[in-house]
Scaffold this motif. Structure first.
Motif, PDB file in Angstrom:
ATOM      1  N   ARG A   1       0.859  -1.187   0.000  1.00 43.01           N
ATOM      2  CA  ARG A   1       0.000   0.000   0.000  1.00 43.01           C
ATOM      3  C   ARG A   1       0.893   1.233   0.000  1.00 43.01           C
ATOM      4  NH1 ARG A   1      -2.276  -0.894   4.344  1.00 43.01           N
ATOM      5  NH2 ARG A   1      -4.097  -2.042   3.575  1.00 43.01           N
ATOM      6  N   THR A   2       0.775   2.067  -1.041  1.00 43.93           N
ATOM      7  CA  THR A   2       1.559   3.291  -1.164  1.00 43.93           C
ATOM      8  C   THR A   2       0.614   4.478  -1.297  1.00 43.93           C
ATOM      9  OG1 THR A   2       1.674   3.212  -3.577  1.00 43.93           O
ATOM     10  CG2 THR A   2       3.366   1.999  -2.351  1.00 43.93           C
ATOM     11  N   ALA A   3       1.193   5.663  -1.389  1.00 45.09           N
ATOM     12  CA  ALA A   3       0.364   6.866  -1.557  1.00 45.09           C
ATOM     13  C   ALA A   3      -0.398   6.821  -2.873  1.00 45.09           C
ATOM     14  CB  ALA A   3       1.255   8.112  -1.509  1.00 45.09           C
ATOM     15  N   GLU A   4       0.131   6.084  -3.832  1.00 44.67           N
ATOM     16  CA  GLU A   4      -0.520   5.997  -5.147  1.00 44.67           C
ATOM     17  C   GLU A   4      -1.583   4.913  -5.223  1.00 44.67           C
ATOM     18  OE1 GLU A   4       2.894   6.027  -4.785  1.00 44.67           O
ATOM     19  OE2 GLU A   4       2.953   8.205  -5.144  1.00 44.67           O
ATOM     20  N   GLY A   5      -1.621   4.034  -4.217  1.00 44.54           N
ATOM     21  CA  GLY A   5      -2.616   2.965  -4.238  1.00 44.54           C
ATOM     22  C   GLY A   5      -2.019   1.643  -3.807  1.00 44.54           C
ATOM     23  N   GLU A   6      -2.671   0.542  -4.186  1.00 43.77           N
ATOM     24  CA  GLU A   6      -2.238  -0.784  -3.783  1.00 43.77           C
ATOM     25  C   GLU A   6      -1.815  -1.602  -5.003  1.00 43.77           C
ATOM     26  OE1 GLU A   6      -5.028  -1.578   0.192  1.00 43.77           O
ATOM     27  OE2 GLU A   6      -5.238  -2.820  -1.612  1.00 43.77           O
ATOM     28  N   GLN A   7      -0.852  -2.501  -4.741  1.00 39.53           N
ATOM     29  CA  GLN A   7      -0.478  -3.478  -5.754  1.00 39.53           C
ATOM     30  C   GLN A   7      -0.045  -4.755  -5.044  1.00 39.53           C
ATOM     31  OE1 GLN A   7       3.283  -2.811  -7.855  1.00 39.53           O
ATOM     32  NE2 GLN A   7       3.780  -1.125  -6.439  1.00 39.53           N
ATOM     33  N   THR A   8      -0.181  -5.864  -5.742  1.00 39.61           N
ATOM     34  CA  THR A   8       0.233  -7.151  -5.188  1.00 39.61           C
ATOM     35  C   THR A   8       1.329  -7.727  -6.064  1.00 39.61           C
ATOM     36  OG1 THR A   8      -1.933  -7.608  -4.212  1.00 39.61           O
ATOM     37  CG2 THR A   8      -0.480  -9.484  -4.593  1.00 39.61           C
ATOM     38  N   LEU A   9       2.448  -8.092  -5.405  1.00 34.44           N
ATOM     39  CA  LEU A   9       3.604  -8.638  -6.101  1.00 34.44           C
ATOM     40  C   LEU A   9       3.771 -10.106  -5.734  1.00 34.44           C
ATOM     41  CD1 LEU A   9       6.145  -5.751  -5.365  1.00 34.44           C
ATOM     42  CD2 LEU A   9       4.764  -6.057  -7.433  1.00 34.44           C
ATOM     43  N   SER A  10       4.190 -10.896  -6.695  1.00 38.40           N
ATOM     44  CA  SER A  10       4.499 -12.300  -6.422  1.00 38.40           C
ATOM     45  C   SER A  10       6.007 -12.467  -6.320  1.00 38.40           C
ATOM     46  CB  SER A  10       3.939 -13.202  -7.522  1.00 38.40           C
ATOM     47  OG  SER A  10       4.538 -12.908  -8.770  1.00 38.40           O
ATOM     48  N   THR A  11       6.434 -13.450  -5.541  1.00 37.63           N
ATOM     49  CA  THR A  11       7.854 -13.662  -5.322  1.00 37.63           C
ATOM     50  C   THR A  11       8.112 -15.109  -4.967  1.00 37.63           C
ATOM     51  OG1 THR A  11       9.781 -12.988  -4.019  1.00 37.63           O
ATOM     52  CG2 THR A  11       7.653 -12.996  -2.887  1.00 37.63           C
ATOM     53  N   ARG A  12       9.259 -15.612  -5.377  1.00 35.99           N
ATOM     54  CA  ARG A  12       9.627 -16.986  -5.015  1.00 35.99           C
ATOM     55  C   ARG A  12       9.952 -17.071  -3.526  1.00 35.99           C
ATOM     56  NH1 ARG A  12      11.050 -21.755  -7.052  1.00 35.99           N
ATOM     57  NH2 ARG A  12      10.651 -21.084  -9.197  1.00 35.99           N
ATOM     58  N   SER A  13      10.632 -16.055  -2.983  1.00 37.10           N
ATOM     59  CA  SER A  13      11.020 -16.067  -1.569  1.00 37.10           C
ATOM     60  C   SER A  13      10.800 -14.693  -0.959  1.00 37.10           C
ATOM     61  CB  SER A  13      12.490 -16.472  -1.402  1.00 37.10           C
ATOM     62  OG  SER A  13      12.717 -17.772  -1.882  1.00 37.10           O
ATOM     63  N   VAL A  14      10.659 -14.681   0.370  1.00 39.00           N
ATOM     64  CA  VAL A  14      10.455 -13.444   1.127  1.00 39.00           C
ATOM     65  C   VAL A  14      11.436 -13.425   2.294  1.00 39.00           C
ATOM     66  CG1 VAL A  14       8.837 -12.072   2.503  1.00 39.00           C
ATOM     67  CG2 VAL A  14       7.999 -13.406   0.552  1.00 39.00           C
ATOM     68  N   ILE A  15      11.995 -12.255   2.582  1.00 40.39           N
ATOM     69  CA  ILE A  15      12.802 -12.068   3.792  1.00 40.39           C
ATOM     70  C   ILE A  15      12.126 -11.030   4.670  1.00 40.39           C
ATOM     71  CG2 ILE A  15      14.977 -11.190   4.734  1.00 40.39           C
ATOM     72  CD1 ILE A  15      16.437 -12.459   2.440  1.00 40.39           C
ATOM     73  N   ILE A  16      11.820 -11.426   5.905  1.00 38.74           N
ATOM     74  CA  ILE A  16      11.261 -10.508   6.894  1.00 38.74           C
ATOM     75  C   ILE A  16      12.422  -9.858   7.646  1.00 38.74           C
ATOM     76  CG2 ILE A  16       9.728 -10.262   8.877  1.00 38.74           C
ATOM     77  CD1 ILE A  16       8.344 -11.247   6.333  1.00 38.74           C
ATOM     78  N   ALA A  17      12.548  -8.555   7.523  1.00 40.66           N
ATOM     79  CA  ALA A  17      13.633  -7.820   8.185  1.00 40.66           C
ATOM     80  C   ALA A  17      13.057  -6.553   8.801  1.00 40.66           C
ATOM     81  CB  ALA A  17      14.737  -7.493   7.193  1.00 40.66           C
ATOM     82  N   THR A  18      12.010  -6.731   9.603  1.00 39.74           N
ATOM     83  CA  THR A  18      11.234  -5.598  10.122  1.00 39.74           C
ATOM     84  C   THR A  18      11.781  -5.022  11.423  1.00 39.74           C
ATOM     85  OG1 THR A  18       9.727  -7.249  11.066  1.00 39.74           O
ATOM     86  CG2 THR A  18       9.089  -6.251   8.983  1.00 39.74           C
ATOM     87  N   GLY A  19      12.880  -5.568  11.925  1.00 39.34           N
ATOM     88  CA  GLY A  19      13.552  -4.949  13.061  1.00 39.34           C
ATOM     89  C   GLY A  19      12.813  -5.075  14.379  1.00 39.34           C
ATOM     90  N   ALA A  20      13.065  -4.102  15.259  1.00 39.53           N
ATOM     91  CA  ALA A  20      12.481  -4.106  16.600  1.00 39.53           C
ATOM     92  C   ALA A  20      12.198  -2.676  17.013  1.00 39.53           C
ATOM     93  CB  ALA A  20      13.429  -4.780  17.594  1.00 39.53           C
ATOM     94  N   ARG A  21      11.512  -2.532  18.129  1.00 39.69           N
ATOM     95  CA  ARG A  21      11.168  -1.213  18.662  1.00 39.69           C
ATOM     96  C   ARG A  21      11.407  -1.222  20.170  1.00 39.69           C
ATOM     97  NH1 ARG A  21       6.692  -4.245  17.980  1.00 39.69           N
ATOM     98  NH2 ARG A  21       5.088  -4.273  19.611  1.00 39.69           N
ATOM     99  N   PRO A  22      11.481  -0.060  20.801  1.00 36.79           N
ATOM    100  CA  PRO A  22      11.702  -0.025  22.250  1.00 36.79           C
ATOM    101  C   PRO A  22      10.603  -0.751  23.008  1.00 36.79           C
ATOM    102  CG  PRO A  22      12.096   2.132  21.298  1.00 36.79           C
ATOM    103  CD  PRO A  22      11.494   1.291  20.216  1.00 36.79           C
ATOM    104  N   LEU A  23      11.014  -1.504  24.010  1.00 38.24           N
ATOM    105  CA  LEU A  23      10.064  -2.203  24.877  1.00 38.24           C
ATOM    106  C   LEU A  23       9.567  -1.241  25.947  1.00 38.24           C
ATOM    107  CD1 LEU A  23       8.709  -4.799  25.978  1.00 38.24           C
ATOM    108  CD2 LEU A  23      10.818  -5.212  27.267  1.00 38.24           C
ATOM    109  N   VAL A  24       8.255  -1.061  25.985  1.00 37.94           N
ATOM    110  CA  VAL A  24       7.651  -0.156  26.980  1.00 37.94           C
ATOM    111  C   VAL A  24       6.613  -0.943  27.780  1.00 37.94           C
ATOM    112  CG1 VAL A  24       6.399   1.989  27.378  1.00 37.94           C
ATOM    113  CG2 VAL A  24       7.994   1.822  25.445  1.00 37.94           C
TER     114      VAL A  24
END
Length: 714
Positions: free
Chosen positions: A359-382
């Motif tokens: 989802r971007t400012a221009e709208g939505e699109q769906t992409l296909s891929t053979r593999s995915v890497i999740i690299a979403t990091g972390a946030r402060p623990l509160v």
């Protein structure tokens, strides 16, 4: 070794020796069995319990002591007791005997072997814990492997006793049945070779690979179950989609582009992730300012008329942001686009194992891929402290928006982030209080390293409140905020103007479809050694996967994740965490690689310690940085490095030589034989190696050398 163990070894050795001294194995041969079969069968008919129990005990003893003759005993079980009773006896007697041999080896040598070779056995132990039953079953099914060797060697591993027993019982059953059945036809057996033909032996060997094949089949079925309900595309838009453009995501995308894969990188916030924007870069820039203040004050003692009249905090924070902006082009959309990465600024959601909705400012699109890497990091623990909703609290994320220096800053948490920022703000002019629930700061460090930092923080004016457990926040009628903490069963009030919560970080595992898809998560995304999730084409690396939340580890993992994602099943690599450095950038700096003393003691790893006091170094004295020490842990009697802990100026820079040494198996002797420039701080690494050499000098040889020199003078 204890007296009990020595006595036990003596008894076992005496029993085995007696068997051969008195040639008792002569009674365990095929010809004698055939001659005595009728008498033994008659004895069983007359006294079944005595005969069955005696034969069972004999079988157990022979198996436990690894005495040759188990094959004849198995044939005898069939010949004397028949197929059903013989199979029952031989199956359980062999398993019980094997278990006794296993337990003996475990009691005598397991702890010593695991302690002595803990590093080398780590991978084996992990494999046994994960797949030990499969491999043991394969060994038991194949009669080519001597069972007594299996009994003794498995006792030295960490396989569970019950697992060992039932797998042995099951694995030996088929071969036992073959011999017991042959025993029922004993008259037709002229040699042991008549029992097991080459064809039958080959069949048993093939049967032995069944558990391994079964493991792969189960893995395949597990994959099929994971993908159930999803339709795999016949072709893909991408070889790889990376979600998150922090350190892990950027390196993953870079590697994919470097090997000419079609890769898309999706980031909903800022390129560079936390490290560039709110973590490593701004915090080190702020620490640089704080250290400049320290150096300016120290210059007065050197005859330099220098005085700090005022700290323009707003300008300091603006300069910190300028540092971020100067580094930002390294991680920019433009740079990665030039490298061949399709970069999309937007929110990603996994809708299937092979589809990502963006989802971007221009709208939505769906992409296909053979593999995915999740690299979403972390946030402060509160944590959800009572009253926290009334407080405009700070974290390492929003701290950088400050433009007014807090007069009183309360830092909640005595870990690396809390200590670094507390020291920086104290030098900038805040009155800082650190509240730590534990008995000391930096609980993962050795006690003496923590003590050195605590001493310096107190010298700087930081108020350390150790053994203080935060309970709740309150704001009084005048708008004064305070923390109520429990200390020695009493409630302590700690007023503040701003509070910084630095209690660690938590992985970003929600908000982009992992839960809906069924990706396994706990506090992090669960991954195997290849960094795969329970969906084999979905990988995770960096802070979101753990186990170490360091930028350099995120980059390290990213290589494995990217290569495995692009080349599985043709070539894969298991992530290697054997040499992981980490640094706390306070004054003094604290740098580590490998084992700390407390970690070695926790893991029951034997070690020796050699220390060098940095205050003796010429360069340290000249630079007015003559404090701290280097501590090196080595294998007892050897120069192999197990771990290094450095406290002092430039500790992180000094550590690099040891990281290289540990990675490539270089010991202290070779560091000692390496020329280090004079005068430099790096000479400390050579000096600590020299102290190790002095402690391990060959006294007997040197005594002979002394005699040689006396002879030459005479």
């Amino acid at each position: 070794m204890s007296v009990k163990k020595l006595l036990f070894i003596g008894i076992i050795a005496a029993l085995i020796a007696s068997v051969f001294i008195f040639d008792l194995t002569q009674y365990l041969n095929l010809e004698l069995l055939k001659q005595q079969r009728e008498q033994l069968t008659q004895l069983f008919a007359e006294q079944p319990l005595l005969m069955f129990g005696g034969y069972f005990a004999l079988y157990v003893v022979c198996t436990a002591l690894s005495i040759p003759g188990a094959t004849v005993l198995t044939l005898g079980a069939g010949a004397i007791f028949g197929l059903a009773w013989g199979l029952l006896l031989a199956s359980f007697a062999s398993s019980v005997g094997a278990l006794l041999a296993f337990l003996s080896a475990r009691w005598l040598l397991h702890d010593w072997v695991q302690e002595r070779f803990s590093k080398r056995l780590k991978t084996i132990n992990e494999g046994v814990q994960r797949d030990g039953a499969f491999y043991l079953l394969s060994l038991r099914l194949v009669p080519l492997f001597p069972f007594f060797v299996i009994n003794l060697v498995m006792g030295l591993t960490k396989i569970k006793t019950w697992t060992y027993y039932w797998v042995s019982q099951l694995g030996m059953f088929l071969a036992t049945a073959v011999y017991v059945n042959a025993g029922t036809q004993l008259a037709q057996v002229n040699s042991l070779g008549d029992v097991v033909s080459a064809d039958l032996l080959g069949a048993l060997v093939l049967l032995g690979i069944v558990p391994i094949v079964a493991k792969f089949i189960l893995g395949f079925l597990k994959k099929r179950r994971a993908y159930r309900g999803y339709s795999k595309p016949s072709s893909f838009d991408n070889n790889l989609i990376v979600i998150g453009a922090g350190s892990a995501g950027l390196v993953s995308a870079y590697i994919a582009a470097a090997v000419k894969a079609k890769v898309t990188l999706i980031e909903k916030h800022e390129m560079g992730g936390d490290c560039l924007n709110t973590g490593c870069v701004p915090s080190k820039a702020l620490l640089h300012v704080a250290k400049s203040i320290r150096q300016t004050r120290a210059a007065q003692q050197l005859g330099v008329e220098a005085k700090i009249e005022n700290v323009d905090f707003a300008r300091v924070m603006d300069e910190v942001q300028q540092v971020v902006q100067r580094i930002a082009p390294h991680d920019s959309v433009e740079r990665y686009t030039e490298l061949g990465v399709d970069v999309i600024k937007g929110e990603a959601t996994l809708t299937s194992p092979w589809h990502v909705k963006v989802r971007t400012a221009e709208g939505e699109q769906t992409l296909s891929t053979r593999s995915v890497i999740i690299a979403t990091g972390a946030r402060p623990l509160v944590p959800s402290f009572a009253g926290l909703e009334q407080i405009d609290y700070l974290t390492s994320d929003n701290l950088w928006q400050l433009r007014t220096l807090p007069k009183r800053l309360l830092v909640l948490g005595g870990g690396p982030i809390g200590c670094e920022l507390a020291q920086a703000f104290q030098l900038l002019g805040s009155q800082v209080t650190i509240v730590e629930m534990g008995a000391r700061l930096l609980s993962n460090e050795d006690t003496d390293a923590s003590a050195m930092l605590q001493h310096q923080l107190r010298e700087d004016g930081v108020d350390l409140r150790l053994n203080h457990k935060a309970e709740r926040f309150e704001v009084d009628a005048d708008g004064q905020a305070k923390l109520l903490a429990e200390h020695e069963n009493e409630t302590v009030e700690l007023p503040f103007d701003r509070v910084l919560i630095a209690l660690g970080r938590q992985a970003n595992t929600s908000g982009f479809g992992l839960e809906e898809l069924g990706v396994d998560t706990d506090r992090t995304v669960r991954v195997n050694g290849l960094l795969q999730t329970n969906f084999p084409n979905i990988y995770a690396c960096g802070d979101v996967a753990g186990p170490y939340q360091f930028t350099h580890v995120a980059s390290h993992q990213a290589w494995y994740a990217a290569v495995n994602a692009l080349f599985d099943p043709f070539k894969t690599f298991r992530a290697d965490y054997s040499v992981i450095p980490w640094v706390t950038y306070t004054t003094p700096e604290i740098a580590n690689v490998g084992l700390t003393e407390q970690a070695a003691e926790r893991e029951n790893t034997s070690y020796e310690v050699v220390e060098y006091d940095i205050s003796d170094m010429d360069r340290a004295i000249a630079d007015q940085q003559a404090y701290g020490r280097i501590k090196v842990l080595t294998e007892p009697g050897k120069d192999k490095i197990l771990g290094v802990n450095i406290v002092g100026a430039q500790a992180g820079e000094l550590l690099a030589e040891y990281v290289l040494a540990m990675k490539h198996g270089i010991g202290l002797n070779k560091i000692l034989g390496t020329i280090h420039s004079y005068p430099t701080m790096s000479e400390a690494n050579k000096y600590v190696a020299g102290q190790w050499k002095q402690a391990h000098k060959p006294e007997k040889l040197l005594n002979w050398v002394a005699k040689f020199h006396r002879w030459r003078r005479s």
